[in-house]
Design an enzyme around this catalytic site. Structure first.
Site, PDB file in Angstrom:
ATOM      1  N   ARG A  89       0.820  -1.211   0.000  1.00 17.72           N
ATOM      2  CA  ARG A  89       0.000   0.000   0.000  1.00 17.72           C
ATOM      3  C   ARG A  89       0.855   1.261   0.000  1.00 17.72           C
ATOM      4  NH1 ARG A  89      -4.906  -2.467   2.464  1.00 17.72           N
ATOM      5  NH2 ARG A  89      -6.606  -0.977   2.498  1.00 17.72           N
ATOM      6  N   ARG A 128     -21.765  -2.688   2.107  1.00 16.73           N
ATOM      7  CA  ARG A 128     -21.002  -3.911   2.392  1.00 16.73           C
ATOM      8  C   ARG A 128     -21.308  -4.435   3.795  1.00 16.73           C
ATOM      9  NH1 ARG A 128     -14.640  -4.270   1.254  1.00 16.73           N
ATOM     10  NH2 ARG A 128     -14.304  -2.899   3.022  1.00 16.73           N
ATOM     11  N   ARG A 161     -18.353  -3.236   8.974  1.00 14.20           N
ATOM     12  CA  ARG A 161     -17.040  -2.912   9.547  1.00 14.20           C
ATOM     13  C   ARG A 161     -17.027  -1.471  10.026  1.00 14.20           C
ATOM     14  NH1 ARG A 161     -12.779  -4.778   5.062  1.00 14.20           N
ATOM     15  NH2 ARG A 161     -11.898  -2.794   5.690  1.00 14.20           N
ATOM     16  N   ARG A 172     -10.119   6.830   4.286  1.00 17.05           N
ATOM     17  CA  ARG A 172      -9.425   5.737   3.586  1.00 17.05           C
ATOM     18  C   ARG A 172      -9.182   6.091   2.125  1.00 17.05           C
ATOM     19  NH1 ARG A 172     -13.345   1.075   4.678  1.00 17.05           N
ATOM     20  NH2 ARG A 172     -11.883  -0.283   3.594  1.00 17.05           N
TER      21      ARG A 172
END
Ligand code: AMP
Length: 214
Positions: A89, A128, A161, A172
């Site tokens: 990353r 999600r 989450r 993010r």
């Protein structure tokens, strides 16, 4: 083709496709996010150090993640290849991965870059639902579980989450743009980058990926 990195922003579908590719190629799916969440859940020393970073949507320090991946890649099931999902990353992580592979006489075969629009990302992440036990992801509309709110794989109650909540998703995405997007150039220069359309639904994108990996 067995040594593969999946690159792309959160919500691009890397986890879903990594699982499918891992079955297709018979190599392990290695998700640094899944490993970190499991360490946090178990309260290990690494989990304790990583918790605040993961929950706030920031990157866990390179050193910790690089060590964790080096250990995982030494396990017997990873000797013939892997699908890396969520690692590297940062450029520092990418360089460390290159060194690890060189030491064992391997090199990456391809870096599949999931080019995905922000609108699709936000929709996927907000819908999600994830299994806290086995890590399988669902989506309330696009990939619903067979029984509402229950994991198809292991029967565990699905959760949203913490880092899929809106404010954290924004952080993010910013972290992705600043720290991870430079890897597109990094791997392009190495001739490894293959861009795929991350906006596609699961089946058509899996067909494209299957062609890419041969
Ligand atoms: P993911 O499941 O890949 O979206 O990862 C969830 C979170 O775990 C990220 O937002 C980071 O906090 C942490 N994480 C996962 N992979 C890495 C990595 N390669 N480097 C640093 N932090 C990571």
């Amino acid at each position: 083709m067995r040594h593969i990195v999946l690159l792309g922003p959160p919500g691009a579908g890397k986890g879903t496709h990594a699982k499918l590719l891992s079955e297709r190629l018979s190599v392990p799916h290695i998700s640094t996010g899944d490993i970190l969440r499991s360490r946090i859940h178990d309260g290990t020393p690494l989990g304790k150090k990583a918790k605040a970073f993961v929950e706030s949507g920031r990157l866990v320090p390179n050193q910790l993640v690089i060590e964790m991946v080096a250990e995982r890649l030494m396990e017997p099931d990873a000797q013939m290849g892997f699908i890396l999902d969520g690692f590297p990353r940062t450029v520092e992580q990418a360089e460390a991965l290159g060194e690890m592979l060189k030491t064992r006489g391997n090199a990456l075969d391809a870096v599949l870059d999931f080019d995905t629009s922000e609108e699709v990302i936000v929709d996927r992440l907000s819908g999600r639902r994830s299994c806290p036990k086995c890590g399988t992801n669902f989506h309330i509309r696009n990939i619903p579980p067979k029984r509402s709110g229950i994991c198809d794989q292991c029967g565990t109650l699905l959760i949203q989450r913490k880092d899929d909540e809106e404010a954290t998703v924004r952080r993010r995405l910013q972290v992705y743009r600043e720290q991870t997007a430079p890897l597109v150039e990094f791997y392009k220069t190495l001739g490894l980058l293959r861009v795929v359309n991350g906006n596609l639904d699961v089946e058509p994108l899996q067909a494209v990926l299957a062609q890419q990996v041969g």
